[in-house]
Design an enzyme around this catalytic site. Structure first.
Site, PDB file in Angstrom:
ATOM      1  N   GLY A   2       0.827  -1.205   0.000  1.00 24.28           N
ATOM      2  CA  GLY A   2       0.000   0.000   0.000  1.00 24.28           C
ATOM      3  C   GLY A   2       0.855   1.244   0.000  1.00 24.28           C
ATOM      4  CG  ASN A   9      -5.772  -8.297  -3.660  1.00 24.27           C
ATOM      5  OD1 ASN A   9      -5.597  -7.832  -2.533  1.00 24.27           O
ATOM      6  ND2 ASN A   9      -6.888  -8.906  -3.999  1.00 24.27           N
ATOM      7  CB  SER A  65      -5.581   1.400  13.467  1.00 20.14           C
ATOM      8  OG  SER A  65      -6.548   2.357  13.831  1.00 20.14           O
ATOM      9  CE1 TYR A  81      -8.315  -0.090   8.918  1.00 16.33           C
ATOM     10  CE2 TYR A  81      -8.436   0.991  11.063  1.00 16.33           C
ATOM     11  CZ  TYR A  81      -7.799   0.808   9.848  1.00 16.33           C
ATOM     12  OH  TYR A  81      -6.651   1.517   9.565  1.00 16.33           O
ATOM     13  CE  LYS A  93      -5.068  -1.634   9.957  1.00 16.02           C
ATOM     14  NZ  LYS A  93      -3.924  -1.819   9.038  1.00 16.02           N
TER      15      LYS A  93
END
Length: 243
Positions: free
Chosen positions: A8, A60, A141, A154, A158
């Protein structure tokens, strides 16, 4: 040729990390992207403007076959390359209340953050062990550390990466390979562009959003030889919002 891989890496925090690793630590950086080739090329151009080197590589992270094929093809073309640093930065958000969350929104988020960590790191792990040196840095995160309402998928992805970081650090520490995670709070990026910064600043002791370059500075330190005695750590960088 000593290399760093950043998943990314085409935009935002990923781009800032690519630049720091290339310019400050002298790594040849593999800038991974999935869809936005133009942004990846912009990142590469920014590296070259600074006199650094790198290349873009498309795959990917959540697709094991795609990852293996792309990285094997690259490895075959660069037999002299030594990958020392892996930054698992790729992540997506599909926010919404859990009761209305679709199976696709659950799976896609876990596939990129958690499965992506496995797919990319596992490809290189034996090479790192053989060379007895490496730096694995996972971008997690604040949501993975404390949980965030509306982000169960999410937060789960994480948090899974937090656990993986701590466990893998214990497995491979003897081989001079460190594994750490960086947990950003509110950082100015595409992901936070729609957020009400003026309102959210009220809950941040530092009274501002962070900058991608500040996260990249921390990653760059963890990737350096100066951080050789830091492993298994989750380092928060969030302006004091959660400690």
């Amino acid at each position: 040729m000593k290399c760093a891989v950043v998943t990314g890496g085409s935009r935002g925090i990923g781009r800032a990390i690519c630049k720091k690793l290339a310019v400050e630590l002298g790594y040849h950086v593999l800038i991974n992207y999935q869809g936005n080739e133009e942004a990846a090329k912009e990142t590469l151009a920014a590296l070259k403007d600074e006199g650094a080197t790198g290349e873009i590589i498309k795959f990917n992270v959540g697709d094991l076959t795609d990852v293996k094929q792309a990285l094997q093809r690259w490895s075959d073309h660069h037999p002299e390359a030594i990958v020392e640093v892996i930054v698992n930065n790729a992540g997506i958000a599909r926010d919404g209340l859990f009761m209305w969350m679709s199976p696709e929104d659950w799976s896609s988020v876990l596939d990129v953050s958690l499965q992506g960590f496995y797919n990319v790191t596992h490809f290189f792990i034996q090479k790192l062990l053989r060379q007895r040196y490496g730096r694995i840095i996972n971008i997690v995160s604040v949501s993975g550390v404390k949980g965030t309402a509306g982000q169960v998928n999410y937060s789960a992805a994480k948090a899974g990466l937090v656990g993986a970081t701590k466990a893998l650090a214990q497995e491979i520490g003897k081989r001079n390979i460190t594994v750490n995670a960086v947990a950003p709070g509110f950082i100015r990026s595409d992901m936070t562009a729609e957020m009400d910064e003026k309102e959210l600043r009220k809950i941040i002791p530092a009274n501002r959003f962070g900058e991608a370059e500040e996260v990249a500075d921390l990653v760059c330190f963890l990737a350096s030889k100066k951080a050789s005695y830091i492993t298994g750590e989750i380092i928060n960088i969030n302006g004091g919002i959660y400690a």
